[in-house]
Design a protein around this motif. Structure first.
Motif, PDB file in Angstrom:
ATOM      1  N   ASP A  45       0.824  -1.209   0.000  1.00 31.02           N
ATOM      2  CA  ASP A  45       0.000   0.000   0.000  1.00 31.02           C
ATOM      3  C   ASP A  45       0.861   1.263   0.000  1.00 31.02           C
ATOM      4  O   ASP A  45       0.386   2.353   0.253  1.00 31.02           O
ATOM      5  CB  ASP A  45      -0.973   0.010   1.181  1.00 31.02           C
ATOM      6  N   GLY A  46       2.140   1.081  -0.324  1.00 32.96           N
ATOM      7  CA  GLY A  46       3.066   2.206  -0.366  1.00 32.96           C
ATOM      8  C   GLY A  46       4.489   1.700  -0.334  1.00 32.96           C
ATOM      9  O   GLY A  46       4.761   0.546  -0.673  1.00 32.96           O
ATOM     10  N   GLY A  47       5.394   2.566   0.105  1.00 32.51           N
ATOM     11  CA  GLY A  47       6.792   2.182   0.167  1.00 32.51           C
ATOM     12  C   GLY A  47       7.541   3.032   1.170  1.00 32.51           C
ATOM     13  O   GLY A  47       6.987   3.937   1.787  1.00 32.51           O
ATOM     14  N   VAL A  48       8.832   2.725   1.309  1.00 36.50           N
ATOM     15  CA  VAL A  48       9.702   3.444   2.227  1.00 36.50           C
ATOM     16  C   VAL A  48      11.020   3.721   1.519  1.00 36.50           C
ATOM     17  O   VAL A  48      11.550   2.848   0.825  1.00 36.50           O
ATOM     18  CB  VAL A  48       9.957   2.638   3.512  1.00 36.50           C
ATOM     19  N   ILE A  49      11.539   4.930   1.699  1.00 37.10           N
ATOM     20  CA  ILE A  49      12.848   5.320   1.172  1.00 37.10           C
ATOM     21  C   ILE A  49      13.647   5.911   2.324  1.00 37.10           C
ATOM     22  O   ILE A  49      13.118   6.715   3.095  1.00 37.10           O
ATOM     23  CB  ILE A  49      12.718   6.371   0.044  1.00 37.10           C
ATOM     24  N   LEU A  50      14.892   5.515   2.434  1.00 39.82           N
ATOM     25  CA  LEU A  50      15.828   6.157   3.352  1.00 39.82           C
ATOM     26  C   LEU A  50      16.724   7.043   2.505  1.00 39.82           C
ATOM     27  O   LEU A  50      17.378   6.561   1.573  1.00 39.82           O
ATOM     28  CB  LEU A  50      16.653   5.112   4.104  1.00 39.82           C
ATOM     29  N   ALA A  51      16.704   8.343   2.796  1.00 42.23           N
ATOM     30  CA  ALA A  51      17.470   9.314   2.014  1.00 42.23           C
ATOM     31  C   ALA A  51      18.633   9.858   2.833  1.00 42.23           C
ATOM     32  O   ALA A  51      18.543   9.972   4.056  1.00 42.23           O
ATOM     33  CB  ALA A  51      16.566  10.459   1.566  1.00 42.23           C
ATOM     34  N   ALA A  52      19.705  10.188   2.151  1.00 46.74           N
ATOM     35  CA  ALA A  52      20.898  10.749   2.781  1.00 46.74           C
ATOM     36  C   ALA A  52      20.594  12.132   3.353  1.00 46.74           C
ATOM     37  O   ALA A  52      19.611  12.782   2.988  1.00 46.74           O
ATOM     38  CB  ALA A  52      22.025  10.841   1.752  1.00 46.74           C
ATOM     39  N   ALA A  53      21.483  12.588   4.225  1.00 47.66           N
ATOM     40  CA  ALA A  53      21.370  13.938   4.775  1.00 47.66           C
ATOM     41  C   ALA A  53      21.570  14.960   3.656  1.00 47.66           C
ATOM     42  O   ALA A  53      22.462  14.820   2.822  1.00 47.66           O
ATOM     43  CB  ALA A  53      22.414  14.140   5.866  1.00 47.66           C
ATOM     44  N   MET A  54      20.695  15.945   3.621  1.00 47.70           N
ATOM     45  CA  MET A  54      20.762  17.024   2.629  1.00 47.70           C
ATOM     46  C   MET A  54      19.826  18.121   3.091  1.00 47.70           C
ATOM     47  O   MET A  54      19.044  17.926   4.024  1.00 47.70           O
ATOM     48  CB  MET A  54      20.364  16.515   1.234  1.00 47.70           C
ATOM     49  N   GLU A  55      19.891  19.252   2.438  1.00 47.23           N
ATOM     50  CA  GLU A  55      18.945  20.327   2.733  1.00 47.23           C
ATOM     51  C   GLU A  55      17.542  19.859   2.352  1.00 47.23           C
ATOM     52  O   GLU A  55      17.351  19.174   1.332  1.00 47.23           O
ATOM     53  CB  GLU A  55      19.302  21.593   1.954  1.00 47.23           C
ATOM     54  N   ARG A  56      16.561  20.252   3.152  1.00 47.43           N
ATOM     55  CA  ARG A  56      15.183  19.816   2.900  1.00 47.43           C
ATOM     56  C   ARG A  56      14.685  20.308   1.544  1.00 47.43           C
ATOM     57  O   ARG A  56      13.962  19.590   0.840  1.00 47.43           O
ATOM     58  CB  ARG A  56      14.287  20.304   4.031  1.00 47.43           C
ATOM     59  N   ASP A  57      15.075  21.505   1.145  1.00 50.22           N
ATOM     60  CA  ASP A  57      14.651  22.023  -0.166  1.00 50.22           C
ATOM     61  C   ASP A  57      15.132  21.121  -1.293  1.00 50.22           C
ATOM     62  O   ASP A  57      14.408  20.895  -2.274  1.00 50.22           O
ATOM     63  CB  ASP A  57      15.174  23.439  -0.397  1.00 50.22           C
ATOM     64  N   ARG A  58      16.347  20.607  -1.163  1.00 48.04           N
ATOM     65  CA  ARG A  58      16.890  19.702  -2.181  1.00 48.04           C
ATOM     66  C   ARG A  58      16.086  18.404  -2.211  1.00 48.04           C
ATOM     67  O   ARG A  58      15.752  17.894  -3.290  1.00 48.04           O
ATOM     68  CB  ARG A  58      18.363  19.419  -1.917  1.00 48.04           C
ATOM     69  N   LEU A  59      15.774  17.868  -1.034  1.00 39.89           N
ATOM     70  CA  LEU A  59      14.969  16.642  -0.987  1.00 39.89           C
ATOM     71  C   LEU A  59      13.604  16.869  -1.624  1.00 39.89           C
ATOM     72  O   LEU A  59      13.130  16.043  -2.403  1.00 39.89           O
ATOM     73  CB  LEU A  59      14.820  16.144   0.449  1.00 39.89           C
ATOM     74  N   ASP A  60      12.979  17.994  -1.310  1.00 40.40           N
ATOM     75  CA  ASP A  60      11.672  18.296  -1.902  1.00 40.40           C
ATOM     76  C   ASP A  60      11.751  18.366  -3.429  1.00 40.40           C
ATOM     77  O   ASP A  60      10.855  17.881  -4.126  1.00 40.40           O
ATOM     78  CB  ASP A  60      11.121  19.602  -1.341  1.00 40.40           C
ATOM     79  N   ALA A  61      12.836  18.921  -3.948  1.00 39.37           N
ATOM     80  CA  ALA A  61      13.013  18.996  -5.402  1.00 39.37           C
ATOM     81  C   ALA A  61      13.199  17.603  -6.001  1.00 39.37           C
ATOM     82  O   ALA A  61      12.688  17.309  -7.088  1.00 39.37           O
ATOM     83  CB  ALA A  61      14.199  19.892  -5.743  1.00 39.37           C
ATOM     84  N   ILE A  62      13.917  16.743  -5.287  1.00 41.15           N
ATOM     85  CA  ILE A  62      14.115  15.363  -5.751  1.00 41.15           C
ATOM     86  C   ILE A  62      12.789  14.622  -5.775  1.00 41.15           C
ATOM     87  O   ILE A  62      12.454  13.944  -6.748  1.00 41.15           O
ATOM     88  CB  ILE A  62      15.153  14.644  -4.861  1.00 41.15           C
ATOM     89  N   ILE A  63      12.013  14.756  -4.720  1.00 45.90           N
ATOM     90  CA  ILE A  63      10.714  14.073  -4.648  1.00 45.90           C
ATOM     91  C   ILE A  63       9.783  14.565  -5.746  1.00 45.90           C
ATOM     92  O   ILE A  63       9.013  13.786  -6.317  1.00 45.90           O
ATOM     93  CB  ILE A  63      10.097  14.247  -3.252  1.00 45.90           C
ATOM     94  N   ALA A  64       9.865  15.832  -6.083  1.00 52.69           N
ATOM     95  CA  ALA A  64       9.012  16.383  -7.142  1.00 52.69           C
ATOM     96  C   ALA A  64       9.289  15.743  -8.497  1.00 52.69           C
ATOM     97  O   ALA A  64       8.443  15.783  -9.393  1.00 52.69           O
ATOM     98  CB  ALA A  64       9.195  17.898  -7.221  1.00 52.69           C
ATOM     99  N   GLN A  65      10.468  15.128  -8.662  1.00 54.38           N
ATOM    100  CA  GLN A  65      10.816  14.448  -9.915  1.00 54.38           C
ATOM    101  C   GLN A  65      10.243  13.039 -10.009  1.00 54.38           C
ATOM    102  O   GLN A  65      10.267  12.426 -11.082  1.00 54.38           O
ATOM    103  CB  GLN A  65      12.336  14.372 -10.048  1.00 54.38           C
ATOM    104  N   ASP A  66       9.752  12.505  -8.898  1.00 54.10           N
ATOM    105  CA  ASP A  66       9.221  11.136  -8.886  1.00 54.10           C
ATOM    106  C   ASP A  66       7.953  11.072  -9.735  1.00 54.10           C
ATOM    107  O   ASP A  66       7.028  11.865  -9.538  1.00 54.10           O
ATOM    108  CB  ASP A  66       8.910  10.735  -7.440  1.00 54.10           C
ATOM    109  N   PRO A  67       7.885  10.146 -10.686  1.00 50.27           N
ATOM    110  CA  PRO A  67       6.662  10.001 -11.471  1.00 50.27           C
ATOM    111  C   PRO A  67       5.418   9.775 -10.607  1.00 50.27           C
ATOM    112  O   PRO A  67       4.335  10.244 -10.958  1.00 50.27           O
ATOM    113  CB  PRO A  67       6.946   8.785 -12.363  1.00 50.27           C
ATOM    114  N   PHE A  68       5.579   9.095  -9.476  1.00 45.32           N
ATOM    115  CA  PHE A  68       4.442   8.920  -8.565  1.00 45.32           C
ATOM    116  C   PHE A  68       3.944  10.278  -8.063  1.00 45.32           C
ATOM    117  O   PHE A  68       2.746  10.502  -7.939  1.00 45.32           O
ATOM    118  CB  PHE A  68       4.828   8.056  -7.365  1.00 45.32           C
ATOM    119  N   SER A  69       4.883  11.183  -7.767  1.00 50.33           N
ATOM    120  CA  SER A  69       4.522  12.524  -7.319  1.00 50.33           C
ATOM    121  C   SER A  69       3.889  13.320  -8.457  1.00 50.33           C
ATOM    122  O   SER A  69       2.851  13.967  -8.275  1.00 50.33           O
ATOM    123  CB  SER A  69       5.768  13.247  -6.798  1.00 50.33           C
TER     124      SER A  69
END
Length: 96
Positions: A45-69
């Motif tokens: 019913d979903g998934g889990v990702i463990l992401a490296a330390a980074m600025e939150r803005d950068r993570l948000d930009a990465i997530i925005a590239q996900d086709p699911f998003s």
């Protein structure tokens, strides 16, 4: 570091249609050092990702590239944490 919890909001058929593109996206993020672990939840019913330390803005930009998003098929819960302990034999990834 971040724990990203994905909860499907789209129909499973829509998830399946976007899965190949999502896997390519994951591969790019692993190659870039942004993601450390990823996989589906059980039950599926979903998934889990463990992401490296980074600025939150950068993570948000990465997530925005996900086709699911991009197709609005998932809801993301993002938890930031500081890793202070690691099992023997594992190495804490450096910030990209």
């Amino acid at each position: 570091m971040y724990v990203i919890h994905l909860r499907y909001t789209g129909a499973l058929a829509e998830i399946d249609d976007a899965l190949d593109a999502h896997r390519l996206y994951l591969a790019r993020q692993f190659d870039a050092g942004a993601f450390i672990i990823a996989g589906p939840k059980v039950p599926r019913d979903g998934g889990v990702i463990l992401a490296a330390a980074m600025e939150r803005d950068r993570l948000d930009a990465i997530i925005a590239q996900d086709p699911f998003s991009q197709q609005k098929l998932v809801h993301y819960d993002i938890i930031e944490f500081q890793a202070t302990r690691l099992a023997p034999g594992l190495n804490l990834p450096q910030s990209p």
